[in-house]
Enzyme design. Structure first.
Site, PDB file in Angstrom:
ATOM      1  N   GLU A 129       0.311  -2.662   7.842  1.00 36.53           N
ATOM      2  CA  GLU A 129      -0.756  -3.215   6.984  1.00 36.53           C
ATOM      3  C   GLU A 129      -1.074  -4.677   7.379  1.00 36.53           C
ATOM      4  O   GLU A 129      -0.179  -5.421   7.796  1.00 36.53           O
ATOM      5  CB  GLU A 129      -0.231  -3.179   5.540  1.00 36.53           C
ATOM      6  CG  GLU A 129      -1.161  -3.727   4.476  1.00 36.53           C
ATOM      7  CD  GLU A 129      -0.530  -3.678   3.074  1.00 36.53           C
ATOM      8  OE1 GLU A 129       0.695  -3.415   2.956  1.00 36.53           O
ATOM      9  OE2 GLU A 129      -1.265  -3.901   2.095  1.00 36.53           O
ATOM     10  N   LYS A 157      -8.175  -0.182   1.003  1.00 29.62           N
ATOM     11  CA  LYS A 157      -7.093   0.097   0.044  1.00 29.62           C
ATOM     12  C   LYS A 157      -7.620   0.141  -1.395  1.00 29.62           C
ATOM     13  O   LYS A 157      -8.245  -0.822  -1.863  1.00 29.62           O
ATOM     14  CB  LYS A 157      -6.030  -0.995   0.190  1.00 29.62           C
ATOM     15  CG  LYS A 157      -4.752  -0.776  -0.610  1.00 29.62           C
ATOM     16  CD  LYS A 157      -3.750  -1.890  -0.280  1.00 29.62           C
ATOM     17  CE  LYS A 157      -2.386  -1.661  -0.890  1.00 29.62           C
ATOM     18  NZ  LYS A 157      -1.416  -2.709  -0.491  1.00 29.62           N
ATOM     19  N   CYS A 182      -0.148   1.229   2.232  1.00 32.66           N
ATOM     20  CA  CYS A 182       1.029   0.778   1.490  1.00 32.66           C
ATOM     21  C   CYS A 182       1.105   1.289   0.053  1.00 32.66           C
ATOM     22  O   CYS A 182       1.354   2.470  -0.176  1.00 32.66           O
ATOM     23  CB  CYS A 182       1.116  -0.748   1.565  1.00 32.66           C
ATOM     24  SG  CYS A 182       2.820  -1.310   1.317  1.00 32.66           S
TER      25      CYS A 182
HETATM   26  C1  ACM Z   1       2.126  -3.337  -0.651  1.00 30.35           C
HETATM   27  O1  ACM Z   1       1.229  -2.617  -1.087  1.00 30.35           O
HETATM   28  N1  ACM Z   1       1.934  -4.096   0.408  1.00 30.35           N
HETATM   29  C2  ACM Z   1       3.432  -3.365  -1.292  1.00 30.35           C
END
Ligand code: ACM
Length: 268
Positions: free
Chosen positions: A39, A110, A143
């Protein structure tokens, strides 16, 4: 086909240093078809201010990082999914981008922002796309999305066979437990590329994982080392959704009973 991840520590605010780290390792992925990177790989994660998040972001079209990844995809005939601090139209998104031998293909932004990410990024606004690269169909999550079973299921229902999951995981080993289960209950392959190292008060948990549609962990990296993980997979396994000869994972669903899943729950 073969899939891979590179587990490393991106360098906060120094994209050239991160590219040098990737460049030391990426030739080992030449024999693979798909590579997943962590990420926010172009920027690092734990910003000290909005200004730092902004200054380390890039537009896809003019990004140094994307230009580098495109050149590697072309050179190695490779598809890469990478976490990307994306600037677009005055906003920042915590994105995953897909690049192939012919160039940039598409992005996911995201949906579920973790902790301080809310201070920097807009929540995703491009839905949950699935990309057919010919070899297979790819979905992407980033993530903390891991804790929401809905998004894994939607990608599987849309035909994703491999879900690529760039990560900067912090909570100790939780996602690494859940990922093989998401793979099992959706009958997909998952490649979680996590990062290592620390930034400020955050330590990242490594253990990047490749899981198969039976919920088996095919490969797991160490907690703290820079690593390249490579595994052969049989993509036809992700296309077979029969659990028994009378139970079809998708056909047996009861969506009429699931309406609550699409309602907003208002907390007191
Ligand atoms: C995250 O979403 N980087 C923990």
């Amino acid at each position: 086909m073969k899939v891979s991840f590179i587990q490393l520590a991106p360098v906060l605010g120094d994209v050239q240093a991160t590219i040098r780290r990737i460049d030391r390792l990426i030739h080992r992925c030449e024999i693979t078809d798909i590579l997943v990177l962590p990420e926010l790989c172009n920027s690092g994660y734990n910003f000290d201010s909005y200004e730092q998040a902004w200054e380390t972001s890039e537009e896809v079209e003019s990004s140094t990082f994307v230009r580098y990844l495109k050149s590697k995809c072309r050179q190695f005939n490779l598809y890469i999914v990478a976490g990307f601090n994306e600037r677009d139209n005055g906003h920042l998104y915590n994105s995953a981008i897909l690049i192939g031998p012919k160039g940039y293909i598409g992005k996911y932004r995201k949906l579920h922002l973790f902790m301080n990410e809310r201070d920097y990024f807009e929540p995703g606004n491009v839905g949950l796309p699935v990309f057919d690269i010919g070899l297979c169909k790819i979905g992407m999550l980033v993530c903390f999305d891991w804790i929401f079973p809905e998004v894994w299921r939607i990608l599987a229902l849309k035909g994703a066979e491999i879900i690529c999951h760039p990560s900067n995981l912090i909570l100790p080993g939780f996602a690494q437990k859940a990922v093989p289960i998401h793979a099992l209950i959706n009958r997909v392959y998952i490649v979680t590329a996590n990062r290592i190292g620390t930034e400020g008060d955050l330590s990242f948990t490594g253990l990047s994982t490749i899981a198969n549609p039976k919920g088996e962990i095919l490969l797991q990296a160490s907690q703290e080392e820079e690593e390249v993980g490579i595994k052969s997979i049989d993509i036809t396994m992700a296309r077979d959704k029969m659990i028994t000869h009378r139970n079809d994972l998708f056909g047996d669903r009861r969506p009429g009973e699931y309406a609550l899943l699409t309602e907003d729950i208002v907390k007191d």
